[in-house]
Design a protein around this motif. Structure first.
Motif, PDB file in Angstrom:
ATOM      1  N   SER A 330       0.832  -0.908  -0.032  1.00 39.46           N
ATOM      2  CA  SER A 330      -0.029  -0.045   0.019  1.00 39.46           C
ATOM      3  C   SER A 330       0.922   1.204   0.012  1.00 39.46           C
ATOM      4  O   SER A 330       2.083   1.260   0.133  1.00 39.46           O
ATOM      5  CB  SER A 330      -0.998  -0.030   1.109  1.00 39.46           C
ATOM      6  N   TYR A 331       0.263   2.347   0.000  1.00 37.12           N
ATOM      7  CA  TYR A 331       0.831   3.444  -0.149  1.00 37.12           C
ATOM      8  C   TYR A 331      -0.130   4.445   1.026  1.00 37.12           C
ATOM      9  O   TYR A 331      -0.965   4.836   0.677  1.00 37.12           O
ATOM     10  CB  TYR A 331       0.821   4.284  -1.242  1.00 37.12           C
ATOM     11  N   GLN A 332       0.573   5.016   2.033  1.00 43.23           N
ATOM     12  CA  GLN A 332       0.102   5.734   2.854  1.00 43.23           C
ATOM     13  C   GLN A 332       0.492   7.301   2.644  1.00 43.23           C
ATOM     14  O   GLN A 332       1.705   7.632   2.594  1.00 43.23           O
ATOM     15  CB  GLN A 332       0.311   5.321   4.379  1.00 43.23           C
ATOM     16  N   HIS A 333      -0.954   8.335   2.619  1.00 44.42           N
ATOM     17  CA  HIS A 333      -0.350   9.686   2.388  1.00 44.42           C
ATOM     18  C   HIS A 333      -1.461  10.476   3.038  1.00 44.42           C
ATOM     19  O   HIS A 333      -2.757  10.159   3.024  1.00 44.42           O
ATOM     20  CB  HIS A 333      -0.514   9.880   0.780  1.00 44.42           C
ATOM     21  N   ASP A 334      -1.115  11.223   3.749  1.00 48.58           N
ATOM     22  CA  ASP A 334      -1.872  11.969   4.766  1.00 48.58           C
ATOM     23  C   ASP A 334      -2.918  11.542   5.299  1.00 48.58           C
ATOM     24  O   ASP A 334      -2.747  10.616   6.077  1.00 48.58           O
ATOM     25  CB  ASP A 334      -2.257  13.331   4.023  1.00 48.58           C
ATOM     26  N   SER A 335      -4.114  11.566   4.790  1.00 49.95           N
ATOM     27  CA  SER A 335      -5.389  11.131   5.475  1.00 49.95           C
ATOM     28  C   SER A 335      -5.909   9.796   4.739  1.00 49.95           C
ATOM     29  O   SER A 335      -7.127   9.397   4.881  1.00 49.95           O
ATOM     30  CB  SER A 335      -6.754  12.268   5.565  1.00 49.95           C
ATOM     31  N   ASP A 441      -9.328   4.880   4.247  1.00 44.79           N
ATOM     32  CA  ASP A 441      -9.247   5.701   5.347  1.00 44.79           C
ATOM     33  C   ASP A 441      -7.965   5.178   6.240  1.00 44.79           C
ATOM     34  O   ASP A 441      -7.070   6.243   6.635  1.00 44.79           O
ATOM     35  CB  ASP A 441     -10.353   6.074   6.257  1.00 44.79           C
ATOM     36  N   SER A 442      -7.624   3.856   6.509  1.00 41.63           N
ATOM     37  CA  SER A 442      -6.872   3.504   7.129  1.00 41.63           C
ATOM     38  C   SER A 442      -6.166   2.059   6.729  1.00 41.63           C
ATOM     39  O   SER A 442      -6.805   1.482   6.014  1.00 41.63           O
ATOM     40  CB  SER A 442      -7.165   3.220   8.727  1.00 41.63           C
ATOM     41  N   SER A 443      -5.039   1.843   7.158  1.00 42.80           N
ATOM     42  CA  SER A 443      -4.319   0.571   6.861  1.00 42.80           C
ATOM     43  C   SER A 443      -5.511  -0.735   6.984  1.00 42.80           C
ATOM     44  O   SER A 443      -5.315  -1.706   6.327  1.00 42.80           O
ATOM     45  CB  SER A 443      -3.095   0.405   7.611  1.00 42.80           C
ATOM     46  N   ALA A 444      -6.125  -0.642   8.184  1.00 43.47           N
ATOM     47  CA  ALA A 444      -6.960  -1.679   8.499  1.00 43.47           C
ATOM     48  C   ALA A 444      -8.079  -2.022   7.382  1.00 43.47           C
ATOM     49  O   ALA A 444      -8.421  -3.243   7.481  1.00 43.47           O
ATOM     50  CB  ALA A 444      -7.597  -1.614   9.792  1.00 43.47           C
ATOM     51  N   GLU A 445      -8.296  -1.115   6.539  1.00 44.32           N
ATOM     52  CA  GLU A 445      -9.251  -1.281   5.537  1.00 44.32           C
ATOM     53  C   GLU A 445      -8.763  -1.597   4.398  1.00 44.32           C
ATOM     54  O   GLU A 445      -9.498  -1.764   3.240  1.00 44.32           O
ATOM     55  CB  GLU A 445     -10.102  -0.216   5.319  1.00 44.32           C
ATOM     56  N   VAL A 446      -7.383  -1.781   4.139  1.00 42.26           N
ATOM     57  CA  VAL A 446      -6.886  -2.336   2.683  1.00 42.26           C
ATOM     58  C   VAL A 446      -7.345  -3.658   2.464  1.00 42.26           C
ATOM     59  O   VAL A 446      -7.562  -3.925   1.538  1.00 42.26           O
ATOM     60  CB  VAL A 446      -5.296  -2.241   3.053  1.00 42.26           C
TER      61      VAL A 446
END
Length: 499
Positions: A330-335, A441-446
């Motif tokens: 994944s790619y996490q960016h701000d919100s 919205d969050s990593s848990a929802e990937v």
């Protein structure tokens, strides 16, 4: 006696094909040349001694074997290992982390877009109607990208004949891209997201009369607050990326004037193909699109400021995220947290106009979704060479096989002959691919995004794979910024095709 009504016939499409690569089996051209060259060397060494031939033959076989082993989407072992090595190299140098802003160590203290967009600057010109349009200048490639916004006509309650006409005109528009001077590639991005309701509230609440009956006011206020829960916004963008004439030696004003003269012809073709109202995006609007992509939580605020003041004042140098982290999946960016998939195989068999409808429609539980179709136009001379080579290869395979395999080879001949006939009558060839990004919205929802994507792909009959270990680059390719994947590789595109 009343005649029975004729059944409604829905037009079907397809016949896209992967050109057959030169070479033996899955070796490719480079592997085949290496194989025959290695056999010659082994034969020469065998004249001296058998041990010398064995010592020389084993390294050659080990070097060629990874070229023959391929994944389902055609990648050999070398390309797969190269992706993993590149990821480990970026992690060791901490290039998978990004921090910007006044408290970062980046020069200027601004929120510049990261990664492939770090070398991109923004220009702005005016077209023949005196409308501002933003131009993204890729300094490392000497390329210029124009971003257009479209409002396509919907497919609901439209006759099949009209849909067929739109598809034909869209194909004609794509074929004209090969004759556009300096055009390197184009892309169509369809972005969907839940509607925050800001635009509706601004339009309705600001026009309510103070003398309106209380019941009427209550109804309108309820519509404003309840409608966004069941609605979504859909934006369609189109990018055109041109190479700078003369290798980048021309000044920016000359390039902007040249692009301004081309825009109207491009827009007219889009309207005829069902693109609806199309107009170029200003530099500020392009920056807003990128800003919202990196930080989906500010979408409502951006819409509200634009509705109240007519502009946001956002600049390209502030369109990036404050922080971003790339992981394997994944790619996490701000919100937001995004996961991107790449096309491996187009739908096979009969294809109707609505084959991608489920993929383009809004998805429940997804903050933002972008579907990017990327096109690489092929010039007429190369197109003729490709279809003739594909035609000869299909005939050779049909003559050298028997039984059920021969039946499939005959079908390949018919498809190749149809392609050759259409190309000879003036149709163009275009290489295409697709990139899909889901933002949650969050990593848990990937994990939920993975399930959603599997359901969408099952309905559209498209085969895609996750862009693992290159999520940041794939995320950027799905943005309307004109990043062409084949232009960003260390190995030239022509050599990759030979592999």
């Amino acid at each position: 006696m009343t005649a029975a009504p004729e059944p409604i016939r829905t037009p079907t499409y397809g016949n896209w094909r992967r050109p057959r690569k030169a070479g033996l089996g899955s070796l490719g051209l480079v592997g085949t040349v290496g194989l025959f060259g290695g056999l010659v060397l082994v034969l020469i060494a065998s004249m001296a001694s058998l041990n010398a031939a064995v010592v020389l033959g084993i390294p050659i076989a080990l070097a060629l074997a990874p070229l023959a082993i391929r994944t389902q989407d055609g990648r050999n072992v070398y390309r797969t290992v190269g992706v993993r090595v590149g990821w480990l190299r970026r992690r060791s140098k901490r290039q998978h982390l990004y921090v910007s802003g006044p408290l970062s160590m980046r020069p200027g203290g601004r929120f510049r877009p990261p990664g492939l967009l770090s070398q991109v600057t923004m220009l702005e010109g005016r077209d023949s109607y005196d409308r501002p349009f933003g131009v993204l200048y890729h300094r490392n490639r000497h390329q210029y990208t124009v971003v257009l916004s479209c409002e396509p006509d919907g497919g609901s309650l439209v006759d099949p004949d009209q849909v067929d006409t739109w598809v034909a005109l869209w194909g004609e528009w794509l074929s004209r891209l090969a004759h556009e001077p300096g055009l390197r590639g184009a892309s169509v991005i369809v972005e969907t997201a839940p509607d925050p309701g800001t635009r509706l509230a601004t339009e309705v609440l600001g026009r309510l009369s103070p003398d309106a009956p209380p019941a009427a006011r209550a109804v309108m206020e309820e519509v404003v607050y309840e409608y966004p829960d069941a609605s979504s916004e859909m934006n369609t963008y189109l990018t055109l990326t041109y190479s700078a004439p003369g290798g980048g030696r021309r000044d920016d004003d000359t390039v902007l004037t040249d692009l301004a003269l081309r825009l109207q012809g491009v827009l007219n073709g889009l309207v005829a193909a069902g693109g609806g109202l199309a107009e170029p995006l200003s530099a500020e609007r392009v920056a807003e699109v990128v800003r919202v992509a990196y930080d989906p939580a500010v979408a409502a605020e951006v819409l509200d400021v634009r509705a109240r003041h007519g502009h946001t004042g956002l600049e390209w140098d502030d369109a990036g995220p404050a922080a971003a982290v790339e992981t394997v999946r994944s790619y996490q960016h701000d919100s937001g947290v995004s996961r991107t998939w790449l096309l491996t195989m187009a739908p096979r068999g009969t294809v109707r106009a609505g084959i991608l409808r489920s993929l383009l429609d809004p998805a429940a539980g997804i903050r933002r979704k972008r579907v990017a179709l990327i096109y690489r136009p092929i010039d007429p001379a190369t197109s003729a060479r490709i279809v003739e080579a594909d035609r000869r290869s299909a005939q050779f395979m049909a003559n050298s096989t028997k039984g059920l395999v021969r039946a499939r080879a005959i079908a390949e001949i018919e498809a190749a002959e149809q392609t050759a006939a259409e190309e000879a009558s003036g149709a163009g060839l275009v290489e295409f691919s697709m990139v899909v990004t889901l933002t949650v919205d969050s990593s848990a929802e990937v994990r939920d995004a993975d399930v959603t994507m599997r359901n969408l792909l099952g309905a559209s009959r498209v085969a895609m794979r996750p862009a693992d270990r290159m999520q940041a680059a794939a995320f950027t390719c799905a943005l309307p910024v004109g990043i062409l994947p084949w232009e960003q590789t260390m190995i030239p595109h022509e050599l990759q095709e030979a592999l």
